[in-house]
Write an enzyme that holds these catalytic residues in place. Structure first.
Site, PDB file in Angstrom:
ATOM      1  N   MET A 221       0.885  -1.164   0.000  1.00  0.00           N
ATOM      2  CA  MET A 221       0.000   0.000   0.000  1.00  0.00           C
ATOM      3  C   MET A 221       0.926   1.218   0.000  1.00  0.00           C
ATOM      4  O   MET A 221       1.374   1.696   1.034  1.00  0.00           O
ATOM      5  CB  MET A 221      -0.934  -0.059   1.206  1.00  0.00           C
ATOM      6  N   ASP A 222       1.201   1.678  -1.219  1.00  0.00           N
ATOM      7  CA  ASP A 222       2.332   2.577  -1.424  1.00  0.00           C
ATOM      8  C   ASP A 222       2.185   3.963  -0.803  1.00  0.00           C
ATOM      9  O   ASP A 222       3.192   4.593  -0.487  1.00  0.00           O
ATOM     10  CB  ASP A 222       2.616   2.720  -2.931  1.00  0.00           C
TER      11      ASP A 222
ATOM     12  N   TYR B 171       8.994   0.041  -9.047  1.00  0.00           N
ATOM     13  CA  TYR B 171       7.894   0.479  -9.891  1.00  0.00           C
ATOM     14  C   TYR B 171       7.831   1.985 -10.019  1.00  0.00           C
ATOM     15  O   TYR B 171       8.122   2.690  -9.067  1.00  0.00           O
ATOM     16  CB  TYR B 171       6.562  -0.011  -9.300  1.00  0.00           C
TER      17      TYR B 171
ATOM     18  N   HIS C 129      -2.719  -3.656  -9.675  1.00  0.00           N
ATOM     19  CA  HIS C 129      -2.477  -2.300  -9.164  1.00  0.00           C
ATOM     20  C   HIS C 129      -3.832  -1.637  -8.980  1.00  0.00           C
ATOM     21  O   HIS C 129      -4.629  -1.619  -9.923  1.00  0.00           O
ATOM     22  CB  HIS C 129      -1.714  -1.435 -10.169  1.00  0.00           C
TER      23      HIS C 129
ATOM     24  N   ASP D 277     -17.396  19.490  -5.370  1.00  0.00           N
ATOM     25  CA  ASP D 277     -18.315  20.528  -4.867  1.00  0.00           C
ATOM     26  C   ASP D 277     -18.857  21.232  -6.102  1.00  0.00           C
ATOM     27  O   ASP D 277     -18.369  22.296  -6.485  1.00  0.00           O
ATOM     28  CB  ASP D 277     -17.563  21.555  -3.993  1.00  0.00           C
TER      29      ASP D 277
ATOM     30  N   ASP E 242     -22.718  17.661   1.737  1.00  0.00           N
ATOM     31  CA  ASP E 242     -21.332  17.783   1.302  1.00  0.00           C
ATOM     32  C   ASP E 242     -20.769  16.362   1.239  1.00  0.00           C
ATOM     33  O   ASP E 242     -20.615  15.705   2.274  1.00  0.00           O
ATOM     34  CB  ASP E 242     -20.553  18.640   2.299  1.00  0.00           C
TER      35      ASP E 242
ATOM     36  N   HIS F 111      -2.025  -7.256 -14.069  1.00  0.00           N
ATOM     37  CA  HIS F 111      -0.795  -7.287 -14.865  1.00  0.00           C
ATOM     38  C   HIS F 111      -0.224  -8.702 -14.921  1.00  0.00           C
ATOM     39  O   HIS F 111       0.337  -9.188 -13.948  1.00  0.00           O
ATOM     40  CB  HIS F 111       0.225  -6.306 -14.291  1.00  0.00           C
TER      41      HIS F 111
END
Ligand SMILES: *[C@@H]1O[C@H](CO)[C@@H](O)[C@H](O)[C@H]1NC(C)=O
Ligand SMILES: *[C@@H]1O[C@H](CO)[C@@H](O)[C@H](O)[C@H]1NC(C)=O
Length: 730
Positions: A372-373, A461, A520, A529, A669, A680
């Protein structure tokens, strides 16, 4: 010849030689290597067969986009409520913290995140240029004596306030120092050295990578662990292609002690170095497939960057800043209405919230590779300086990141983000009349866009993230994947040795090298908004309608059925090809002239979905990829889809968990989340470095404008364009 004549002769010969040399230099070279000269503008000079920009500068409007200059940032001051902490502010913040008893009495401390604590949204929305800035605050995540603290620091008063973020299993993003020290730490262990030598590798050729361990149960809890994987650099810069397969070192990141050495690949050879180096200098043959190419802008680009972070281009305006975790953050995105001239709100904030990259090999040295980069490594921390003319075209503006290191000291990541105008020869809109009508009409408008780009190199990567703005109101978010595969060593050298190819976990790319299958996922936070914060999410379902008997010669047709999402669960979307929808973010209280709610639609792309078991530990942590689209009510504590503390987290603080609360989202909101996905299965062309693969999604106006907003832009005409002639005819 007497001495005087000799001198005269020598002098004359010298002059003749000099003249000859000068003539030769100025002679146009034959065919291909013609020299070019932009004769319309003296700022454009020639050298060899390439342009360069002379130092002659036009008087600048405001900050003229410049090429790469080294900036020290010592005199930076904030101008906008969302401006990142300046170098001066980071220094001040550090001294405030270090004089506090928490740090003074500590054995060890490290700063894992030091960023601006953005003011409340309301305060930002009501702020206008010239107003005093809201109080400048830092948001700090620090580990002190191995305990995580979240603190808010008021830069004016020096007040430090602890922030209660609840109980979390995970740890904050690694510091750069965590990562670098982890790659060296195993060398402090004699067993490790022996293992490497036993594999036939000289310790001087060793290259190691810090690999986040994910979370796989109790055994790994209550301490920060990392797995280190090593490679041989012998004979190549591309050590990634020479794995010491099956060797995994488990390391305690805080003590730097080796916890375990797993060595299960003794029979697997280290793949050869030949053919792995990707550097231009390392290529034996070099070929020019195309002539040098560049887009010329003799009058300079059409965008400006005001006060370091406010980008203005064509009908767009937005705030842009580098961020250590997200990479870039785009805020306060507004576009000019062609009819009223007013700047209209489109998006409050957009950024890369998390990446999830699970590898598809369940064996010992591979099962944990489920990166989880953003939350683990810091997507922005891994963004390296861009390479002018290759990463971004000529005339790009480069923005630096100013970040805090693990000791809290600020440093400059230069040229981290670039901004440029792009013209790829594409068409904005067109129509030509056929002779049938007898009308001779051919109306075409070229498409020019503005691109904000950064490229993160998360170890092997490379991710290229583009935010591209079009004059017709469309925003395209594109992610390109390149860099080097994470490969696995094998004893196979040919597929004729492999009995069941589907059990390879990938593709044999070269002798002894398998490119392992992986996914990925890049999840974007999109706080839309549209003409104001109060929005609704509408699924416009495209449904087949059967006709009644005798109603029509047709048996079926399509209908658009609008469903307004009431709560979060209504807005959890799994894309389906045979049950399609459009996904509109509308402002229900603002209508067009003819009564449609104004909106922007999300146009999905890069639609690979995770197929892992939902109970698989990596998928629980990456549960924000269980749907491609989510909509949540705005909550300033819910920005990181994988949770605030992602490292070794169990997945109890993800977007998927928040969304299960099923809060009301109609006319509120709200924040939209979209995940770009890629499967891949590597192929030989990915060796030794991958040609870029890209996917994108669009945010496209839908009944936002009264009509085509770029009806009145002019077409290109030869007389308006820069004229570049070959030097021989100039
Ligand atoms: C392991 O090898 C490295 C590099 O030669 C050396 O610096 C280090 O001291 C060695 N470690 C031990 C424990 O012998
Ligand atoms: C805002 O987010 C935090 C963190 O997920 C949560 O604890 C809090 O309950 C949320 N607030 C609302 C009103 O949903």
């Amino acid at each position: 010849m007497d001495a005087r004549n000799l001198i005269r002769f020598l002098f004359l010969s010298f002059i003749i030689a000099l003249l000859l040399l000068l003539t030769l230099i100025n002679l146009p070279l034959p065919d291909k290597a013609e020299e070019l000269d932009c004769s319309t503008n003296s700022r454009w000079c020639t050298t060899k067969n390439r342009f360069f920009q002379s130092t002659l500068k036009e008087p600048s409007k405001r900050t003229k986009p410049t090429t790469t200059t080294v900036r020290h940032h010592t005199s930076d001051v904030p101008h906008h409520p969302l401006d990142p902490l300046t170098l001066t502010e980071l220094n001040k913040l550090r001294s405030i913290l270090l004089s506090h008893s928490l740090f003074q009495n500590s054995k060890t401390y490290a700063f894992h995140s030091v960023v601006l604590e953005e003011p409340e949204k309301f305060d930002v929305l009501t702020w206008s240029h010239g107003d005093p800035l809201p109080p400048r605050k830092g948001s700090v995540i620090a580990r002190v004596n191995d305990v995580t603290h979240v603190l808010t620091v008021d830069l004016a008063t020096g007040e430090i306030t602890p922030v209660d973020v609840g109980e979390h299993s995970g740890y904050p993003t690694m510091t750069i120092e965590d990562m670098t020290s982890s790659t060296w730490a195993p060398l402090g262990n004699a067993d490790f050295n022996r293992t490497i030598i036993a594999r036939g590798i000289d310790l001087k050729d060793l290259a190691c990578l810090p690999i986040s361990i994910g979370w796989f149960g109790k055994k790994e809890e209550n301490r920060r662990l990392i797995k280190v994987q090593c490679y041989s650099m012998e004979g190549t810069a591309n050590f990634y292609m020479r794995p010491i397969e099956g060797l995994t070192v488990v390391l305690d990141m805080d003590t730097k002690q080796v916890v375990e050495i797993i060595d299960k690949g003794k029979n697997i050879p280290i793949p050869k170095a030949a053919g792995t180096d990707y550097r231009f200098s390392a290529q034996n043959t070099k070929i020019n497939l195309v002539n040098p190419i560049s887009i010329e802008q003799p009058k300079g680009p059409s965008f400006t960057i005001e006060d370091d972070h406010l980008v203005k281009w064509a009908n767009w305006e937005f705030h842009l800043k580098p961020d250590p975790r997200a990479g870039v953050i785009i805020s306060r995105v507004m576009v000019r209405d062609p009819n009223t001239g007013e700047m209209r709100n489109v998006m409050y904030k957009g950024f890369t919230s998390e990446l999830f990259v699970p590898y598809m090999d369940p064996t010992d040295a591979w099962y944990f590779k489920t990166y989880m980069d953003a939350g683990e490594y810091g997507f922005g921390l891994q963004a390296m300086p861009l390479d002018p003319l290759n990463d971004c075209p000529r005339n790009a503006y480069y923005m630096d990141g100013v970040f805090a290191a693990g000791d809290g000291k600020p440093y400059v990541r230069s040229n981290m983000v670039c901004v440029f105008e792009s013209y790829a020869g594409d068409i904005g809109w067109r129509h030509s009349e056929s002779p049938i009508t007898g009308m001779e009409i051919r109306e075409v408008r070229p498409k020019v866009t503005l691109v904000v780009r950064m490229a993160a190199s998360v170890a092997n990567y490379d991710y290229i993230v583009d935010w591209e703005f079009q004059t017709d109101g469309l925003i395209r978010v594109k992610v390109g994947l390149s860099g080097i595969l994470m490969v696995k060593g094998t004893s196979y050298v040919n597929m004729n040795q492999v009995n069941s190819p589907e059990n390879l976990h990938g593709t044999l790319l070269s002798e002894n090298v398998i490119g392992v299958i992986h996914d990925h996922y890049i999840t974007f936070y999109l706080d839309m908004d549209v003409d104001g914060p109060q929005n609704s999410f509408v699924k416009v379902n495209i449904k087949r309608q059967e006709t009644a008997a005798g109603e029509s010669p047709r048996l079926s047709y399509l209908k658009a059925v609008r469903n307004v999402a009431k709560t979060e669960k209504d807005a959890q979307v799994k894309l389906k090809l045979y049950d399609p929808s459009e996904y509109h973010m509308v402002n229900p209280s603002k209508k067009t002239r003819v009564g449609n709610p104004v909106g922007y639609k999300l146009v999905p792309g890069g639609t690979a979905a995770s197929l892992l078991n939902l109970d698989d530990p990596p998928q629980k942590r990456g549960a924000f990829t269980n749907n491609q689209i989510w909509v949540t009510p705005y909550n300033r504590s819910e920005e990181w889809a994988g949770g605030l503390f992602t490292y070794q987290s169990k997945g109890e603080d993800t977007l998927a968990v928040w969304s299960e609360r099923d809060r009301a989202i109609e006319n509120k909101d709200i924040v939209m989340w979209y995940t770009l996905g890629f499967h891949h299965v590597p192929c030989q062309e990915d060796f030794p470095i991958m040609p870029t693969v890209s996917s994108s999604f669009d945010l496209k106006p839908v009944n936002f404008y009264e009509s085509n907003p770029i009806l009145n832009i002019p077409p290109n005409s030869e007389k308006d364009l820069p004229v570049c002639n070959t030097a021989s005819s100039a």
